[in-house]
Design a protein around this motif. Structure first.
Motif, PDB file in Angstrom:
ATOM      1  N   SER A   1       0.837  -1.197   0.000  1.00  0.00           N
ATOM      2  CA  SER A   1       0.000   0.000   0.000  1.00  0.00           C
ATOM      3  C   SER A   1       0.870   1.245   0.000  1.00  0.00           C
ATOM      4  O   SER A   1       1.869   1.324   0.716  1.00  0.00           O
ATOM      5  CB  SER A   1      -0.908   0.017   1.232  1.00  0.00           C
ATOM      6  OG  SER A   1      -1.603   1.249   1.302  1.00  0.00           O
TER       7      SER A   1
ATOM      8  N   SER B   1      -0.840   4.214   0.361  1.00  0.00           N
ATOM      9  CA  SER B   1      -1.810   5.197   0.853  1.00  0.00           C
ATOM     10  C   SER B   1      -1.300   5.897   2.105  1.00  0.00           C
ATOM     11  O   SER B   1      -0.845   5.252   3.048  1.00  0.00           O
ATOM     12  CB  SER B   1      -3.139   4.503   1.185  1.00  0.00           C
ATOM     13  OG  SER B   1      -4.028   5.430   1.773  1.00  0.00           O
TER      14      SER B   1
ATOM     15  N   GLU C   1      -3.324   7.434   4.111  1.00  0.00           N
ATOM     16  CA  GLU C   1      -4.475   7.537   5.000  1.00  0.00           C
ATOM     17  C   GLU C   1      -4.438   6.591   6.194  1.00  0.00           C
ATOM     18  O   GLU C   1      -5.119   6.820   7.185  1.00  0.00           O
ATOM     19  CB  GLU C   1      -5.768   7.313   4.214  1.00  0.00           C
ATOM     20  CG  GLU C   1      -5.986   8.372   3.156  1.00  0.00           C
ATOM     21  CD  GLU C   1      -7.214   8.097   2.332  1.00  0.00           C
ATOM     22  OE1 GLU C   1      -8.174   8.870   2.439  1.00  0.00           O
ATOM     23  OE2 GLU C   1      -7.203   7.093   1.580  1.00  0.00           O
TER      24      GLU C   1
END
Length: 103
Positions: free
Chosen positions: A44, A46, A48
């Motif tokens: 990942s 990301s 977030e």
């Protein structure tokens, strides 16, 4: 087109090299099973922090649902999938699959 998204929660002892072997096994299916037109693999990226333990994954694009379905039923996919289940925390529970139909 079908975008086949697979998110993985690998066991703690699975190395980066082990992960790459799994990815290579799935990527090789592109040469065996018709209809797979793209694939991407990795951790990942990301910012977030909402992965909920699913730290790695891959996405495959298929020409249509029939190509995806043939891929899912193919014995080589079944073999690669079984090995992936063994590498993930809690087996099948460590794998999330989500397919999108792309117009």
């Amino acid at each position: 087109m079908i975008r086949h998204c697979v998110f993985l929660n690998f066991k703690d002892d699975v190395t980066e090299g082990d992960k790459q072997k799994h990815y290579n096994q799935f990527a090789a299916l592109k040469d065996i099973i018709p209809g797979q037109i793209a694939d991407h693999y990795g951790p990942s990226a990301s910012p977030e922090g909402m992965e909920h333990g699913f730290t790695d994954g891959f996405i495959m694009d298929f020409t249509d649902a029939a190509a995806r379905d043939a891929y899912l039923a193919h014995p080589e996919h079944q073999k690669a999938g079984a090995a992936l289940v063994e590498a993930c925390k809690d087996g099948v529970s460590g794998i999330l699959v989500f397919d999108l139909e792309i117009a």
